[in-house]
Design a protein around this motif. Sequence first.
Motif, mmCIF file in Angstrom:
data_model
loop_
_atom_site.group_PDB
_atom_site.id
_atom_site.type_symbol
_atom_site.label_atom_id
_atom_site.label_comp_id
_atom_site.label_asym_id
_atom_site.label_seq_id
_atom_site.Cartn_x
_atom_site.Cartn_y
_atom_site.Cartn_z
ATOM 1 N N ILE A 140 -9.896 9.674 0.428
ATOM 2 C CA ILE A 140 -10.710 8.522 0.062
ATOM 3 C C ILE A 140 -9.843 7.513 -0.696
ATOM 4 C CG2 ILE A 140 -12.651 7.771 -1.375
ATOM 5 C CD1 ILE A 140 -14.028 10.406 -0.616
ATOM 6 N N GLY A 141 -9.968 6.261 -0.314
ATOM 7 C CA GLY A 141 -9.185 5.201 -0.940
ATOM 8 C C GLY A 141 -7.991 4.768 -0.114
ATOM 9 N N ASP A 142 -7.598 5.546 0.900
ATOM 10 C CA ASP A 142 -6.472 5.168 1.751
ATOM 11 C C ASP A 142 -6.837 3.956 2.589
ATOM 12 O OD1 ASP A 142 -4.953 7.254 0.833
ATOM 13 O OD2 ASP A 142 -5.179 8.499 2.623
ATOM 14 N N LYS A 143 -5.899 3.036 2.726
ATOM 15 C CA LYS A 143 -6.097 1.879 3.598
ATOM 16 C C LYS A 143 -5.511 2.216 4.959
ATOM 17 C CE LYS A 143 -6.428 -1.453 -0.027
ATOM 18 N NZ LYS A 143 -6.059 -2.730 -0.578
ATOM 19 N N ILE A 144 -6.289 1.929 6.018
ATOM 20 C CA ILE A 144 -5.890 2.291 7.366
ATOM 21 C C ILE A 144 -6.101 1.126 8.318
ATOM 22 C CG2 ILE A 144 -6.412 4.746 7.046
ATOM 23 C CD1 ILE A 144 -8.966 4.065 8.832
ATOM 24 N N ILE A 145 -5.521 1.261 9.506
ATOM 25 C CA ILE A 145 -5.764 0.355 10.619
ATOM 26 C C ILE A 145 -6.153 1.217 11.814
ATOM 27 C CG2 ILE A 145 -4.799 -1.400 12.142
ATOM 28 C CD1 ILE A 145 -2.770 -2.040 9.978
ATOM 29 N N THR A 146 -7.226 0.848 12.498
ATOM 30 C CA THR A 146 -7.656 1.609 13.673
ATOM 31 C C THR A 146 -6.854 1.184 14.893
ATOM 32 O OG1 THR A 146 -9.358 0.045 14.344
ATOM 33 C CG2 THR A 146 -10.007 1.753 12.754
ATOM 34 N N ARG A 197 -11.705 10.290 13.645
ATOM 35 C CA ARG A 197 -10.357 10.393 13.069
ATOM 36 C C ARG A 197 -9.296 10.015 14.095
ATOM 37 N NH1 ARG A 197 -9.268 13.947 8.368
ATOM 38 N NH2 ARG A 197 -11.273 14.427 7.427
ATOM 39 N N SER A 198 -9.573 10.272 15.373
ATOM 40 C CA SER A 198 -8.594 9.982 16.417
ATOM 41 C C SER A 198 -8.433 8.483 16.656
ATOM 42 C CB SER A 198 -8.989 10.671 17.715
ATOM 43 O OG SER A 198 -10.244 10.184 18.160
ATOM 44 N N ALA A 199 -9.296 7.657 16.087
ATOM 45 C CA ALA A 199 -9.229 6.206 16.289
ATOM 46 C C ALA A 199 -8.299 5.523 15.304
ATOM 47 C CB ALA A 199 -10.626 5.605 16.180
ATOM 48 N N ILE A 200 -7.612 6.275 14.475
ATOM 49 C CA ILE A 200 -6.721 5.697 13.479
ATOM 50 C C ILE A 200 -5.321 5.589 14.074
ATOM 51 C CG2 ILE A 200 -5.711 5.988 11.198
ATOM 52 C CD1 ILE A 200 -8.229 7.686 10.561
ATOM 53 N N SER A 201 -4.713 4.435 13.915
ATOM 54 C CA SER A 201 -3.363 4.212 14.414
ATOM 55 C C SER A 201 -2.356 4.657 13.356
ATOM 56 C CB SER A 201 -3.156 2.738 14.736
ATOM 57 O OG SER A 201 -1.807 2.498 15.048
ATOM 58 N N VAL A 202 -1.591 5.664 13.687
ATOM 59 C CA VAL A 202 -0.605 6.196 12.744
ATOM 60 C C VAL A 202 0.497 5.172 12.492
ATOM 61 C CG1 VAL A 202 1.099 8.020 12.382
ATOM 62 C CG2 VAL A 202 -1.076 8.561 13.443
ATOM 63 N N GLU A 203 1.017 4.569 13.559
ATOM 64 C CA GLU A 203 2.133 3.646 13.419
ATOM 65 C C GLU A 203 1.727 2.393 12.640
ATOM 66 O OE1 GLU A 203 1.346 5.011 16.427
ATOM 67 O OE2 GLU A 203 3.031 6.374 16.631
ATOM 68 N N LEU A 227 1.636 -0.763 7.614
ATOM 69 C CA LEU A 227 0.870 -1.428 6.559
ATOM 70 C C LEU A 227 1.269 -0.891 5.189
ATOM 71 C CD1 LEU A 227 -1.638 -3.200 5.700
ATOM 72 C CD2 LEU A 227 -2.954 -1.088 5.890
ATOM 73 N N ASN A 228 1.390 0.425 5.073
ATOM 74 C CA ASN A 228 1.766 1.035 3.798
ATOM 75 C C ASN A 228 3.212 0.737 3.425
ATOM 76 O OD1 ASN A 228 -0.805 2.077 3.438
ATOM 77 N ND2 ASN A 228 -0.321 3.960 4.511
ATOM 78 N N ALA A 229 4.099 0.636 4.415
ATOM 79 C CA ALA A 229 5.503 0.329 4.145
ATOM 80 C C ALA A 229 5.667 -1.117 3.684
ATOM 81 C CB ALA A 229 6.339 0.580 5.385
ATOM 82 N N LYS A 230 4.839 -2.015 4.220
ATOM 83 C CA LYS A 230 4.907 -3.429 3.849
ATOM 84 C C LYS A 230 4.523 -3.628 2.393
ATOM 85 C CE LYS A 230 2.661 -6.133 6.635
ATOM 86 N NZ LYS A 230 1.803 -7.128 7.290
#
Length: 92
Positions: free
Chosen positions: A41-47, A76-82, A87-90
Amino acid sequence: MQDIMKFAPYLLMFVVLYFFMIMPAQKKAKREKEFAQSLKIGDKIITIGGIHGKVTEISEATLVIETMSGKLKIDRSAISVEKTAALNAKKA
């Protein structure tokens, strides 16, 4: 011996196919599964569809993310890992 030599090209093609297609696909699937399981909870993601959000609820197979326009329930499978890693690296 000649029987083995007849099958050598097919064996070579299978080995090349395994190392260049099957093995990388298995590694990617494993990495995506580990990533989806490590979300909190709290993680920022991109689908995969490009929707940005923050994880607000987690269940076994789905997540609820908060976006600018409201909350969405996604698999959960709709989340883009790359894209999420980028986003987190930026931010760092």
